[in-house]
Design a protein around this motif. Sequence first.
Motif, short mmCIF file in Angstrom:
data_model
loop_
_atom_site.label_atom_id
_atom_site.label_comp_id
_atom_site.label_asym_id
_atom_site.label_seq_id
_atom_site.Cartn_x
_atom_site.Cartn_y
_atom_site.Cartn_z
N GLN A 169 0.85 -1.18 0.00
CA GLN A 169 0.00 0.00 0.00
C GLN A 169 0.89 1.24 0.00
N PRO A 170 1.03 1.88 -1.16
CA PRO A 170 1.88 3.08 -1.20
C PRO A 170 1.27 4.22 -0.39
N ASP A 171 2.13 4.97 0.26
CA ASP A 171 1.65 6.11 1.05
C ASP A 171 1.23 7.25 0.12
N SER A 172 0.38 8.07 0.62
CA SER A 172 -0.01 9.28 -0.11
C SER A 172 0.26 10.49 0.78
N LYS A 182 7.35 11.71 -9.39
CA LYS A 182 8.52 10.86 -9.58
C LYS A 182 8.70 9.89 -8.42
N VAL A 183 8.59 10.42 -7.21
CA VAL A 183 8.79 9.58 -6.03
C VAL A 183 7.70 8.53 -5.92
N GLY A 184 6.46 8.93 -6.16
CA GLY A 184 5.35 7.99 -6.06
C GLY A 184 5.48 6.83 -7.04
N LYS A 185 5.88 7.13 -8.27
CA LYS A 185 6.04 6.10 -9.29
C LYS A 185 7.16 5.13 -8.90
#
Length: 846
Positions: free
Chosen positions: A497-500, A571-574
């Motif tokens: 689960q990626p952080d937002s 960029k970081v999220g990807k």
Amino acid sequence: MLRIGLIFLCAFLILPSFLAEAKKTRLTDNPLYGVTTTSPEAFLGYPLGERLLRHDQINTYLKEIAQQNPRVSIENTGQSHEARQQLTAVITSPENQAKLDEILAERQQIKYLGKQGGPLIIWLAYSIHGDEISGAHSAIKLSHMLATSEEKWVVNLLDKAVVLITPSQNPDGLDRFSTWANGYAGKVTVSDPNHKEHKQGWPTGRSNHYLADLNRDWLFLRHPESQGRVALFHRWQPHYVGDFHEMGHNFTYFFQPGVPERTHPLTPAGNQKLTAKLAAYHQAELDAKKQNYFSRQLFDDFFYGKGSTYPDINGAIGVLFEQASARGQQQDSVNGVLSLQEAIENQYATSISSLKGAIALKSELEHYQAEFFKNKHQKAMKKKPHQAGLLLSANNDQGRINALTKLLDQHLIAYYYLTKPLTQGGVEFEVDNSLFIPHNQAQSSLLKAMFDDRTEFVDPTFYDISTWNLQHAFDLTLRRNIKLELSVLSQTAPEFQPDSWGDNTVALLIDWRQSQAASLLQQLLEQGVMVKFAAKPFSIAVAAKESDFAAGTLQIPLKQDNLSADEISQKVGKLAQEFKVNIVAVDTSAATQGIDLGSPDFKVIKPIRPLIISGKGTSIAEVGQLWYYLDNTLGVATTLVDINNLALVKLSDYSHVLMADGNYFTLNERFARKLGQFASNGGVVIAQKGALDWLSKSNLLKTNLRSDRFYKQLFDADGLTFDKKSKFKAEQEIGGAILELKLDTSHPINFGLNDDRLPVLKNQVLGFSQTTNDFTVAAKYASDPLLSGYLAQEYQSSFSNSPAIIIESHNKGAVVAMADNLLFRNIWLGSQKVYANALYFIPALH
């Protein structure tokens, strides 16, 4: 006369129908009738072995005879690093060819249901070392013979067995060698061992693209060639595996059994008994050729990461063959002139004996395999309220758990994830970085071998390493014989689960303990994103709750000159999703404890440009491991420079110079001054093992070394008789033992490691003298250093509390000196963070 005439007339009338019926019978009963199968000589246009085969010739030939002959089909087990296909010929009767899917389905039952049926499966595999090329040639000859022969024993063999033939297990290395040897072969054959044909350049054809020895990779599976081989093994679950190699040109011919006392204790006794029975067939075949041979010497059956021993822990009989090598067309030896043609014939002879022996012992091989898996068949977990097994954790690093599950999947070892956190022995096992591996499964023997710990041995001699426990290689917290309820286990991996983060976010933080954080960092630097690291620990509010962050934590400020906050976030999220790295968003720069985010103790990380010294005088394997880590793991553009070309290179164009194990005897004082200037100007030298000796002699390393001369004086030979000489010598070797380091956790070279201890594999007699300058010592061997494997007591006492990792400042730069290879075979994932720290953190602190 009339009677004779009538008889002749009857015969004349009957003959045409008899011939027609005979013709019909041949067409029906003999599938090879009318089939033309190209011979190796016809395909090549010259006698087999006149020139060394290229890998593309091998593949093309296998494909051609598979198209021509109903006994032959092809399996493709993937590509090498250099995109060469790895092909295996599947040779059996046309009737068996027509039902291969059924046979393969039957083979999958043996592990799980204990069902033994169908044909015998024999796998003959050749030339895993690319410069041991006689095997590949004999495989081509054997393939043609099996495809075309109508000898009774061959027809019987193919009715009752499926023969798998893999001529080339190392496509990239084989082509490297054949190109070399063919390129220096003249019209007149030269047998002089000094001829360039027999003296390969650096690197040799033994290794693959990343310079790895693929015959040490069956357990670790770091390379696609190995992954394809092991997939083939488990797809077919062979009864017998022949592993064909070459050795030094002054030997004769070897086949197993090896040294009896050096067989791994986990290998069943029945394995060695069958190996000895098979040896009688090899003896008979070689005796008929008047070829000398030997067994029960030199080689062993200990390390399960080799082609002849991996089968032994997986229900098959693996047999090693070693032929003296001409390393070209022919070479002078103590036994006379040794030719490639002779080597091909010897490998062919033991290939034949392997087939004859295996089919003669068919019922015994089947019985052995059935017994091996007996009582190991997986039972439905629902039948038991709990399971006993290994509970392990990677301590805040999901990346190492993912790497471990990938490895377990390839070895068909079952495992489970936790559905809720557990506490065992005072240790918290979290859901996203823990694993449970039950004992009750088909692959229980291999599982036990992969996590085997032992320090007592009958014979201290090892052909390879004495231990390889994956608990230490991955630096895992492990609890053995844990019983867990089914309710806390799941076969489904926890979903990442990626952080937002919202508009009020001022910075993003990344826990450096995540192994994939280094790969993510490298991509951010390449994309022009500024990243800092914390030189000291701190605490900060995250979602209104105080959270602790260790030194080494990465910070990505969302306010940067060249990029907007949205661009940085995108960029970081990807990348976080790609590398499965957790990101923490904070809406303040103010720490609740320790350094604030704007503190000068947050250091900007500069882009790196590493150079690896390669070439003659450096360790092929360790250069390859450094290259693999930088290129394949981190994704860094890496320059390899031959040692002879260093004088022409402008070192200031690079951030780091990496020196693997080696003697570096060709480097002169002039280059030493050049390298010293590089470090003084801010460059970092990362050196290990033998490279340290050259640095010390060149006055680039101030800390004194202890070489094998120092340590071996600790051994007392008084009173030993001559027959004890070999054992005494073996005790002075370090055959790959796992030692524990005690870390200075405040030193940046150790940021991101789990705690104050680190397991490393030691396989060279080398250490540092005790030093009074403790600020240079980042790690010492523990007071009781041996974790697993064989290490003489003299070494244990001497290494105790002595330095293992030294970092010396050189004006604006540094020398990072390591007594051991912390990347060992690229499976030592627990300690590879040290190299990342040397690459990204050390330059910022000098």
